[in-house]
Design a protein around this motif. Structure first.
Motif, PDB file in Angstrom:
ATOM      1  N   PHE A  10       0.938  -1.529   0.075  1.00  0.00           N
ATOM      2  CA  PHE A  10      -0.049  -0.093   0.109  1.00  0.00           C
ATOM      3  C   PHE A  10       0.700   1.199  -0.175  1.00  0.00           C
ATOM      4  CE2 PHE A  10       0.494  -0.915   4.200  1.00  0.00           C
ATOM      5  CZ  PHE A  10       0.230   0.109   4.769  1.00  0.00           C
ATOM      6  N   CYS A  11       0.381   2.421  -0.799  1.00  0.00           N
ATOM      7  CA  CYS A  11       1.000   3.434  -0.481  1.00  0.00           C
ATOM      8  C   CYS A  11       0.210   4.369   0.354  1.00  0.00           C
ATOM      9  CB  CYS A  11       0.998   3.975  -1.889  1.00  0.00           C
ATOM     10  SG  CYS A  11       1.677   2.991  -3.535  1.00  0.00           S
ATOM     11  N   ALA A  12       1.140   5.346   1.480  1.00  0.00           N
ATOM     12  CA  ALA A  12       0.041   6.470   1.987  1.00  0.00           C
ATOM     13  C   ALA A  12       1.191   7.244   2.955  1.00  0.00           C
ATOM     14  CB  ALA A  12      -0.585   5.298   3.202  1.00  0.00           C
ATOM     15  N   ALA A  13       0.634   8.256   3.569  1.00  0.00           N
ATOM     16  CA  ALA A  13       1.648   9.589   3.403  1.00  0.00           C
ATOM     17  C   ALA A  13       1.049   9.542   5.168  1.00  0.00           C
ATOM     18  CB  ALA A  13       0.932  10.777   2.855  1.00  0.00           C
ATOM     19  N   HIS A  14       2.165  10.369   5.476  1.00  0.00           N
ATOM     20  CA  HIS A  14       2.056  10.696   6.873  1.00  0.00           C
ATOM     21  C   HIS A  14       3.135  10.669   7.900  1.00  0.00           C
ATOM     22  CE1 HIS A  14       5.549   7.725   8.598  1.00  0.00           C
ATOM     23  NE2 HIS A  14       5.264   8.070   7.811  1.00  0.00           N
ATOM     24  N   LYS A  15       2.961  11.893   9.116  1.00  0.00           N
ATOM     25  CA  LYS A  15       4.272  12.544   8.942  1.00  0.00           C
ATOM     26  C   LYS A  15       4.150  11.890  10.910  1.00  0.00           C
ATOM     27  CE  LYS A  15       1.515  17.130  10.214  1.00  0.00           C
ATOM     28  NZ  LYS A  15       2.060  18.550   9.986  1.00  0.00           N
ATOM     29  N   LEU A  16       5.477  12.605  11.536  1.00  0.00           N
ATOM     30  CA  LEU A  16       5.490  11.895  12.703  1.00  0.00           C
ATOM     31  C   LEU A  16       5.394  13.666  13.526  1.00  0.00           C
ATOM     32  CD1 LEU A  16       8.277   9.426  12.581  1.00  0.00           C
ATOM     33  CD2 LEU A  16       5.649   9.377  13.309  1.00  0.00           C
ATOM     34  N   HIS A  17       5.038  13.484  14.183  1.00  0.00           N
ATOM     35  CA  HIS A  17       4.746  14.543  15.074  1.00  0.00           C
ATOM     36  C   HIS A  17       3.956  14.854  16.615  1.00  0.00           C
ATOM     37  CE1 HIS A  17       1.076  15.289  13.077  1.00  0.00           C
ATOM     38  NE2 HIS A  17       0.753  16.529  13.485  1.00  0.00           N
ATOM     39  N   ARG A  18       4.771  15.764  17.042  1.00  0.00           N
ATOM     40  CA  ARG A  18       3.699  15.549  18.490  1.00  0.00           C
ATOM     41  C   ARG A  18       3.031  17.181  18.317  1.00  0.00           C
ATOM     42  NH1 ARG A  18       3.692  11.474  21.623  1.00  0.00           N
ATOM     43  NH2 ARG A  18       2.499  12.476  23.108  1.00  0.00           N
ATOM     44  N   GLU A  19       1.676  17.167  18.702  1.00  0.00           N
ATOM     45  CA  GLU A  19       0.955  18.446  18.759  1.00  0.00           C
ATOM     46  C   GLU A  19       1.218  19.206  19.863  1.00  0.00           C
ATOM     47  OE1 GLU A  19      -1.132  20.438  16.836  1.00  0.00           O
ATOM     48  OE2 GLU A  19      -0.686  18.136  15.283  1.00  0.00           O
ATOM     49  N   GLU A  20       1.855  18.856  20.927  1.00  0.00           N
ATOM     50  CA  GLU A  20       1.881  19.844  21.769  1.00  0.00           C
ATOM     51  C   GLU A  20       2.989  20.095  21.949  1.00  0.00           C
ATOM     52  OE1 GLU A  20       2.917  15.060  23.305  1.00  0.00           O
ATOM     53  OE2 GLU A  20       1.403  17.131  22.335  1.00  0.00           O
ATOM     54  N   TRP A  21       3.686  19.822  21.099  1.00  0.00           N
ATOM     55  CA  TRP A  21       5.746  20.399  20.487  1.00  0.00           C
ATOM     56  C   TRP A  21       5.902  21.575  19.923  1.00  0.00           C
ATOM     57  CZ3 TRP A  21       8.621  15.272  19.979  1.00  0.00           C
ATOM     58  CH2 TRP A  21       8.515  14.696  21.302  1.00  0.00           C
ATOM     59  N   LYS A  25      10.861  21.522  17.852  1.00  0.00           N
ATOM     60  CA  LYS A  25      11.389  20.347  18.582  1.00  0.00           C
ATOM     61  C   LYS A  25      10.941  19.053  17.725  1.00  0.00           C
ATOM     62  CE  LYS A  25      10.871  18.127  23.087  1.00  0.00           C
ATOM     63  NZ  LYS A  25      10.344  18.238  24.596  1.00  0.00           N
ATOM     64  N   ASN A  26       9.724  19.122  17.247  1.00  0.00           N
ATOM     65  CA  ASN A  26       9.430  18.252  16.211  1.00  0.00           C
ATOM     66  C   ASN A  26      10.130  18.286  15.304  1.00  0.00           C
ATOM     67  OD1 ASN A  26       6.408  16.947  16.485  1.00  0.00           O
ATOM     68  ND2 ASN A  26       6.482  19.385  16.880  1.00  0.00           N
ATOM     69  N   GLU A  27      11.132  18.867  14.615  1.00  0.00           N
ATOM     70  CA  GLU A  27      12.236  18.791  13.792  1.00  0.00           C
ATOM     71  C   GLU A  27      13.278  17.805  14.741  1.00  0.00           C
ATOM     72  OE1 GLU A  27      14.537  20.989   9.755  1.00  0.00           O
ATOM     73  OE2 GLU A  27      12.486  22.204  11.776  1.00  0.00           O
ATOM     74  N   ALA A  28      13.583  18.873  16.015  1.00  0.00           N
ATOM     75  CA  ALA A  28      15.080  18.057  16.001  1.00  0.00           C
ATOM     76  C   ALA A  28      14.899  16.877  16.400  1.00  0.00           C
ATOM     77  CB  ALA A  28      14.688  19.088  17.563  1.00  0.00           C
ATOM     78  N   VAL A  29      13.519  16.474  16.867  1.00  0.00           N
ATOM     79  CA  VAL A  29      12.848  14.608  17.068  1.00  0.00           C
ATOM     80  C   VAL A  29      12.951  14.004  16.294  1.00  0.00           C
ATOM     81  CG1 VAL A  29      11.942  13.613  18.343  1.00  0.00           C
ATOM     82  CG2 VAL A  29      12.003  14.876  19.293  1.00  0.00           C
ATOM     83  N   PHE A  30      12.398  14.356  15.358  1.00  0.00           N
ATOM     84  CA  PHE A  30      11.816  13.491  14.148  1.00  0.00           C
ATOM     85  C   PHE A  30      12.186  13.528  12.624  1.00  0.00           C
ATOM     86  CE2 PHE A  30       7.699  13.816  16.780  1.00  0.00           C
ATOM     87  CZ  PHE A  30       8.277  12.079  17.242  1.00  0.00           C
ATOM     88  N   GLY A  31      13.150  14.898  12.758  1.00  0.00           N
ATOM     89  CA  GLY A  31      13.145  15.564  10.973  1.00  0.00           C
ATOM     90  C   GLY A  31      13.014  15.864  10.433  1.00  0.00           C
ATOM     91  N   TYR A  32      12.988  14.975   9.186  1.00  0.00           N
ATOM     92  CA  TYR A  32      12.098  15.287   7.761  1.00  0.00           C
ATOM     93  C   TYR A  32      10.852  14.601   7.924  1.00  0.00           C
ATOM     94  CZ  TYR A  32      13.732  11.238   5.883  1.00  0.00           C
ATOM     95  OH  TYR A  32      14.303   9.067   5.819  1.00  0.00           O
ATOM     96  N   CYS A  33      10.947  13.627   8.520  1.00  0.00           N
ATOM     97  CA  CYS A  33       9.538  13.019   9.050  1.00  0.00           C
ATOM     98  C   CYS A  33       8.421  13.456   9.693  1.00  0.00           C
ATOM     99  CB  CYS A  33       9.223  11.632  10.031  1.00  0.00           C
ATOM    100  SG  CYS A  33      11.164  10.607   8.658  1.00  0.00           S
ATOM    101  N   SER A  34       8.833  15.097   9.730  1.00  0.00           N
ATOM    102  CA  SER A  34       8.157  15.616  10.661  1.00  0.00           C
ATOM    103  C   SER A  34       7.933  16.690   8.964  1.00  0.00           C
ATOM    104  CB  SER A  34       8.472  16.772  11.776  1.00  0.00           C
ATOM    105  OG  SER A  34      10.018  17.571  12.306  1.00  0.00           O
TER     106      SER A  34
END
Length: 137
Positions: A10-21, A25-34
């Motif tokens: 399957f093909c799908a999109a997502h991003k890794l992030h925390r709304e409260e951050w 900080k999201n970029e520092a933890v998750f890099g380009y995945c955020s």
């Protein structure tokens, strides 16, 4: 006991992030995945079930049934979707490959049990170099 594995894609999109951050900080933890504009993968899913061979059919499970279960409860919900926004069983959860694999396992397990086979594992390949495997708990 014998094990059978079926592969689906399957093909799908997502991003890794925390709304409260913060975005930083999201970029520092998750890099380009955020990336706020999401990113996608061509996933490969391997589902392994186990059981005894039925002496009448020679099957542990009819592979048409196995395919139908995987497609109905997982692939149809994920394929060409945004995992964070569109997938019911991922609502409110981190869309990491690890969590996606765990949730896929939980989606499939009861449906295989109805066919007298046990779900052994779910292996999810996010890229050709990265995969996770979950055996339940």
């Amino acid at each position: 006991m014998i094990y059978i594995t079926r592969r689906e894609r399957f093909c799908a999109a997502h991003k890794l992030h925390r709304e409260e951050w913060s975005a930083q900080k999201n970029e520092a933890v998750f890099g380009y995945c955020s990336n706020p504009n999401w990113h996608g993968h061509n996933y490969e899913l391997y589902v392994t079930v186990k059981g005894e061979v039925n002496p009448e059919t020679g099957f542990v499970i009819d592979l048409k049934i196995m395919k139908s279960i995987i497609n109905t409860y997982v692939i149809d919900k994920l394929d060409h979707k945004n995992i964070n926004l569109d997938v019911d069983f991922m609502q409110g959860k981190m869309a990491s490959t690890e969590v996606i694999a765990i949730e896929i396992f939980h989606q499939l397990k009861p449906h295989f049990e109805q066919h007298n086979v046990l779900l052994h594992s779910v292996r999810l390949h996010e890229t050709e170099n990265n995969s996770v495997e979950y055996f339940g708990n």
